[in-house]
Design an enzyme around this catalytic site. Structure first.
Site, short mmCIF file in Angstrom:
data_model
loop_
_atom_site.label_atom_id
_atom_site.label_comp_id
_atom_site.label_asym_id
_atom_site.label_seq_id
_atom_site.Cartn_x
_atom_site.Cartn_y
_atom_site.Cartn_z
CG HIS A 1 -1.59 1.47 1.70
ND1 HIS A 1 -2.51 1.40 0.26
CD2 HIS A 1 -1.58 2.32 2.27
CE1 HIS A 1 -3.30 2.48 0.72
NE2 HIS A 1 -2.35 2.73 1.42
CE LYS B 1 -4.30 10.42 4.97
NZ LYS B 1 -4.60 8.94 5.66
#
Length: 626
Positions: free
Chosen positions: A139, A542
């Protein structure tokens, strides 16, 4: 296409222009009517709009396109950018760029910098302690199809051959025609997979990168180190020096991926062994052909019972053993039958080292330090398991498993306990000799899957495994819970259990959590006075933005170093970074220099993330310099 001697980027610009012209010819002759003209108009207007700082004319051109035309134009520019990237990658690897980008240039620069501030013998210490662990992850997923990756590699090879020729010869060469053929194939090929890859597919892809690139890149890089050592009058590293390790999450990372099950993990571990046997068998076959030498040391002559070709006498059983193991693993994979016992490192290394020592003893160092040395270094890097597989799971899954156990034991719901109660009970269980899991216990399917994963760990040799990573770790009990589950399922409790601190809050609390763990003498003994902590980059970015997250990561590492120093525990920091800037991606050299002092003392462990593996490690010469 001879490289320019006056400008190091002249050849790069020429290659980009050449590939772009061929793409234009393909679109003009094979694309829809008017497509080439539309692409050219947009390209020229884009340049003009940039110069004029006015986007209106470009916007007007784009709004005239229908959906089909928009897709085709986007494909055209996408392919051009891919071709430009291939040219840039080729430029990095070309002979005329070696003084800037090669591994030799990088190491030379590093050694010179070290000598400015340290004594000469410091360099030898630095090399001895060098440890680089590249952890391959799936990923973010690599979306480019393998057929296109192969064609991109062929384009790179064509550029290499064309640069040897002069312009006139290049224009008429078969490689020029081959470029047209390859770019035409690319234009008519679907760019992306139609089906989501399964974990086994992702593992096979990663193993292909090892086979096609890293298998040769590791010994090539170590030969560069040998050359630098010789240049600086340092001892040449021995054959068992293994500063590079390849680990993986692919097939072991089940956090948020229900497709990664205990069965998948077991199969990936077996596939890795099969790949290792295949590659090692090929190496031994080559050595068997080359080492027809009859001159040997007395020790080897005695060990081989006076055989005429003593090296082949030693290598033949090893070749047959690897072949037999490979065939038995294939049978186990195909029939879902019982897998054979894994090979041990000594089974492979011992005969190779005996050959190496004998060749050196009879002054055949040129043979000892040839293909045999490369093979020994591959064995020490990859071993019989190819990779060390990390296991990753989210902390809540462990909490649920422990809660179901405490309820089955009539102790109440573990989830209702406070942190102090949890830690006290978990530490007590780690010291308790009785089995924890009651007979006849029937957990939920989710918890059974967690237990099954630990059972796979229990049946796997420890040297085939890396660390157990706990995502969303927030408290000391998250780490102790994993150790309890390891103990309860028959695993060794000294497996490295690495809490992953991802969010801004978790990063700030990381030093407190680690100090609580290390303040327990029993914990320090279980982990052999070493601990691994993983730092997450994407979630913290984030949470707080890249600047604030970067500062929080730096402060967390500084504090963790201080805590571990207080308890005389070695800290291995594991960096979950790479790819885009938002995921912590950055030039490797700059990223290393930005780390807190002392944070790399126990080596570098860093993820190489899905889509970036091909970009950074997909070609052998590229992997050597990166």
């Amino acid at each position: 296409m001879t490289p320019s001697s006056t400008s190091n980027t002249a050849q790069l610009r020429q290659n980009v222009r050449h590939l772009g012209e061929i793409l234009g010819q393909v679109i003009q002759s094979q694309g829809d009517a008017g497509l080439f003209e539309a692409v050219e108009a947009i390209r020229l207007q884009s340049k003009q709009s940039r110069d004029d700082d006015d986007q209106e004319a470009l916007r007007a051109l784009l709004t005239q396109l229908n959906e089909k035309q928009i897709l085709d134009v986007a494909r055209a520019f996408s392919h051009f950018l891919n071709l430009a990237n291939i040219a840039e990658q080729h430029h990095t690897l070309a002979d005329y760029s070696q003084s800037l980008f090669s591994a030799t240039a990088s190491l030379e620069s590093a050694f010179q910098q070290l000598l400015k501030d340290h004594e000469h013998n410091c360099l030898n210490t630095v090399l001895k302690n060098l440890s680089i662990d590249l952890v391959l992850t799936a990923h973010p997923t690599e979306i480019t199809r393998r057929t296109l990756i192969h064609k991109h590699g062929e384009i790179n090879d064509c550029l290499t051959r064309l640069e040897i020729l002069n312009d006139k010869a290049a224009a008429s060469s078969k490689d020029h025609s081959r470029l047209k053929e390859l770019i035409s194939q690319i234009w008519h090929t679907e760019e992306f997979r139609s089906d989501r890859p399964k974990p086994i597919d992702e593992a096979r892809w990663a193993f292909a990168v090892i086979e096609n690139s890293l298998w040769d890149a590791v010994p090539q890089f170590l030969r560069v180190v040998d050359d630098i050592c010789e240049r600086y009058a340092l001892p040449i590293p021995p054959p068992n020096w293994s500063p590079i390790r390849i680990s993986s999450w692919i097939g072991g990372d089940r956090d948020g991926n229900p497709n990664v099950t205990a069965k998948v993990t077991r199969e990936v571990l077996l596939l890795a062994q099969w790949q290792a046997c295949t590659l090692l068998e090929n190496d031994i076959v080559t050595l068997y052909e080359e080492l027809s030498v009859t001159t040997a040391s007395t020790a080897l002559e005695e060990a081989t019972e006076g055989a005429l070709e003593p090296y082949r006498f030693l290598l033949k059983p090893l070749r047959d053993r690897l072949q037999g193991q490979r065939l038995n693993i294939e049978k186990a994979l195909n029939d879902q039958s019982l897998a054979p016992a894994p090979l041990t490192l000594s089974e492979i290394v011992d005969p190779l080292e005996a050959c190496y020592e004998s060749l050196q003893a009879v002054n055949l160092d040129v043979l000892a330090r040839g293909y045999l040395l490369d093979t020994l270094r591959r064995v020490h890097c990859f071993g019989p398991y190819l990779i060390q597989l990390d296991i990753r799971q989210e902390s809540a899954r462990h909490t649920q498993a422990i809660a179901e156990l405490t309820e089955a034991l009539a102790l109440g719901d573990y989830r209702d306990w406070n942190e102090g109660q949890r830690c006290d009970w978990l530490r007590g269980e780690l010291d308790n000799p009785r089995p924890l899991i009651p007979a006849g216990w029937k957990p939920t399917p989710e918890t059974q899957e967690v237990i099954d994963t630990f059972l796979v760990i229990a049946e796997t040799p420890q040297s085939a495994l890396g660390s157990y990573v706990i995502s969303m770790a927030a408290e000391a009990s998250d780490v102790l819970a994993v150790q309890v589950l390891l103990k309860a399922t028959g695993c060794t409790t000294n497996m490295l259990v690495a809490p992953l601190f991802e969010t801004l809050d978790d990063l700030e609390s990381a030093p407190r959590v680690v100090e609580e763990l290390l303040s327990d003498n029993a914990y320090r003994d279980r982990c052999d006075h070493q601990i691994m902590v993983m730092i997450g980059y994407s979630d913290s970015a984030k949470d707080a933005g890249m600047l604030a997250a970067g500062w929080a990561q730096y402060r967390a590492q500084e504090s963790l170093l201080s805590v571990c120093k207080k308890f005389a525990v070695k800290l291995q920091l594991f960096h979950g970074r790479g790819g885009s800037i938002g995921r912590g991606g950055a030039p490797a050299h700059d990223a290393l220099l930005s780390q807190p002092p002392g944070s790399l003392e126990n080596g570098l462990r860093v993820t190489e993330q899905g889509e970036m593996i091909r970009t950074k490690l997909g070609l052998t010469p590229l992997a050597v310099i990166l």
